[in-house]
Design an enzyme around this catalytic site. Structure first.
Site, mmCIF file in Angstrom:
data_model
loop_
_atom_site.group_PDB
_atom_site.id
_atom_site.type_symbol
_atom_site.label_atom_id
_atom_site.label_comp_id
_atom_site.label_asym_id
_atom_site.label_seq_id
_atom_site.Cartn_x
_atom_site.Cartn_y
_atom_site.Cartn_z
ATOM 1 N N TYR A 63 0.806 -1.218 0.000
ATOM 2 C CA TYR A 63 0.000 0.000 0.000
ATOM 3 C C TYR A 63 0.842 1.271 0.000
ATOM 4 O O TYR A 63 0.360 2.333 -0.394
ATOM 5 C CB TYR A 63 -0.927 0.041 1.216
ATOM 6 C CG TYR A 63 -1.964 -1.052 1.285
ATOM 7 C CD1 TYR A 63 -2.305 -1.811 0.170
ATOM 8 C CD2 TYR A 63 -2.614 -1.326 2.483
ATOM 9 C CE1 TYR A 63 -3.256 -2.815 0.248
ATOM 10 C CE2 TYR A 63 -3.575 -2.327 2.565
ATOM 11 C CZ TYR A 63 -3.881 -3.077 1.451
ATOM 12 O OH TYR A 63 -4.822 -4.064 1.542
ATOM 13 N N GLN A 206 -8.476 -13.203 5.250
ATOM 14 C CA GLN A 206 -9.096 -11.936 4.864
ATOM 15 C C GLN A 206 -9.465 -11.991 3.384
ATOM 16 O O GLN A 206 -8.606 -12.198 2.532
ATOM 17 C CB GLN A 206 -8.126 -10.779 5.127
ATOM 18 C CG GLN A 206 -8.726 -9.417 4.895
ATOM 19 C CD GLN A 206 -7.728 -8.294 5.082
ATOM 20 O OE1 GLN A 206 -7.430 -7.549 4.152
ATOM 21 N NE2 GLN A 206 -7.190 -8.171 6.297
ATOM 22 N N LYS A 277 -13.688 1.337 5.077
ATOM 23 C CA LYS A 277 -12.800 2.475 4.813
ATOM 24 C C LYS A 277 -13.650 3.664 4.415
ATOM 25 O O LYS A 277 -14.601 3.528 3.645
ATOM 26 C CB LYS A 277 -11.803 2.136 3.702
ATOM 27 C CG LYS A 277 -10.689 3.162 3.562
ATOM 28 C CD LYS A 277 -9.735 2.787 2.452
ATOM 29 C CE LYS A 277 -10.385 2.922 1.098
ATOM 30 N NZ LYS A 277 -9.461 2.682 -0.008
#
Length: 322
Positions: A63, A206, A277
């Site tokens: 990221y 995840q 988010k």
């Protein structure tokens, strides 16, 4: 928050918060001409998330936000506003090389068949992550993807996953991470990994999971093996007009909450962690306000039914990875 669902227990007894703030910013799913990460957006968003009450942050080496996250957290630790023990920091390693049109550097992505040593590359990347965070350990370390996006050698991919997992176990035993798991793994990926390396099972998986993208077979498998399922893109990244779905809108009206809160409550009541988010402070606080209302069994069933068709995904389909 007093609801018992606000944390889940991992296999090793570590408690993982049910709601974490996702720290990936930018466009990496093709919604615009630009495809890549914009880590500079983390400066505002992570500060706002901490102000809203988040103590769990979900990041990844790829990221490009870990230096920013580390700087922001360092300031709060220095002031005494936060203690390290209050935080739950997740990161991910082993992101495969992206297609050439996507702006992701080979410094942060790699294919297992293109590196001299899988083990050394993992350890080097993890060292960079800890350096960027300025932390001595993370709380959860995940394999980002089960293999390369265009791989065809299933035997090598399986071997590579086992080698990555053995390295994760080594880091776990050294105390560099409090828990280890995987991301974007199918039931088949999990099964073969646990056959090949039986010492420690993944503690978390995840995956993309939202009302229009459900995999009940995977959830049942994870529950059977005491693997916590964590849902990323719980709002489908704003796609498919999901937040306007009449079923979800009606349930939200019944409880006088937002559609986003209904979706997140559905996740936690179903035994999943969730990673919303937002860049809006009001929405951030709403996304944590999940523990003063409950969905009925009928409402849960109505949302479950929205996933009866083929999954609608915003990220690559993990089942396409050998």
């Amino acid at each position: 928050m007093s609801d018992e669902l606000q944390c889940l227990n991992l296999q090793n007894g570590v408690k993982i918060p049910s709601v974490a703030f996702g720290c990936a910013f930018g466009d990496w799913v093709g919604k615009s001409d630009f495809q890549g990460f914009l880590p500079e957006q983390a400066w505002y968003a992570v500060n706002a998330a901490l102000d809203a009450g988040y103590t769990a942050l979900d990041g990844a080496h790829v990221y490009g936000t870990e230096r920013i996250v580390g700087s922001i957290l360092g300031q709060r630790l220095a002031s005494g506003a936060l203690q390290r023990e209050e935080l739950f920091i997740t990161t991910k390693l082993a992101h495969p090389a992206a297609p050439p049109h996507i702006n992701l550097s080979h410094l942060r992505t790699w294919d297992a068949d293109k590196v001299d040593s899988i083990e050394e590359r993992l350890k080097d990347d993890f060292a960079r992550t800890l350096d960027d965070l300025a932390f001595g350990y993370v709380d959860l370390l995940l394999i980002h993807w089960p293999g390369t996006f265009a791989g065809t050698d299933a035997s090598f991919a399986r071997e590579a996953r086992a080698r990555i997992w053995k390295t994760f176990i080594e880091l776990y035993k050294k105390g560099a991470t409090r828990a280890i798991g995987v991301s974007n793994f199918t039931k088949e990926h999990l099964t073969s990994l646990m056959e090949d390396v039986s010492e420690i099972k993944p503690m978390v998986n995840q995956v993309e999971y939202h009302p229009y993208c459900q995999d009940r077979s995977l959830q049942e498998f994870c529950q059977e093996h005491h693997i916590v399922l964590a849902a990323y893109a719980p709002f489908a990244s704003g796609a498919f007009s999901m937040l306007k779905d009449p079923v979800l809108v009606k349930i939200a009206e019944n409880h006088r909450v937002s559609v986003g809160q209904v979706i997140l409550r559905w996740h936690v009541q179903s035994g999943r962690c969730v990673l919303p988010k937002s860049s809006n402070p009001k929405r951030m606080k709403q996304n944590l306000a999940l523990f003063d209302f409950s969905l009925s069994d009928e409402e849960i069933a109505q949302i479950d039914a929205l996933g009866s068709g083929d999954p609608q995904r915003t990220c690559p389909d993990p089942s396409s990875i050998v």
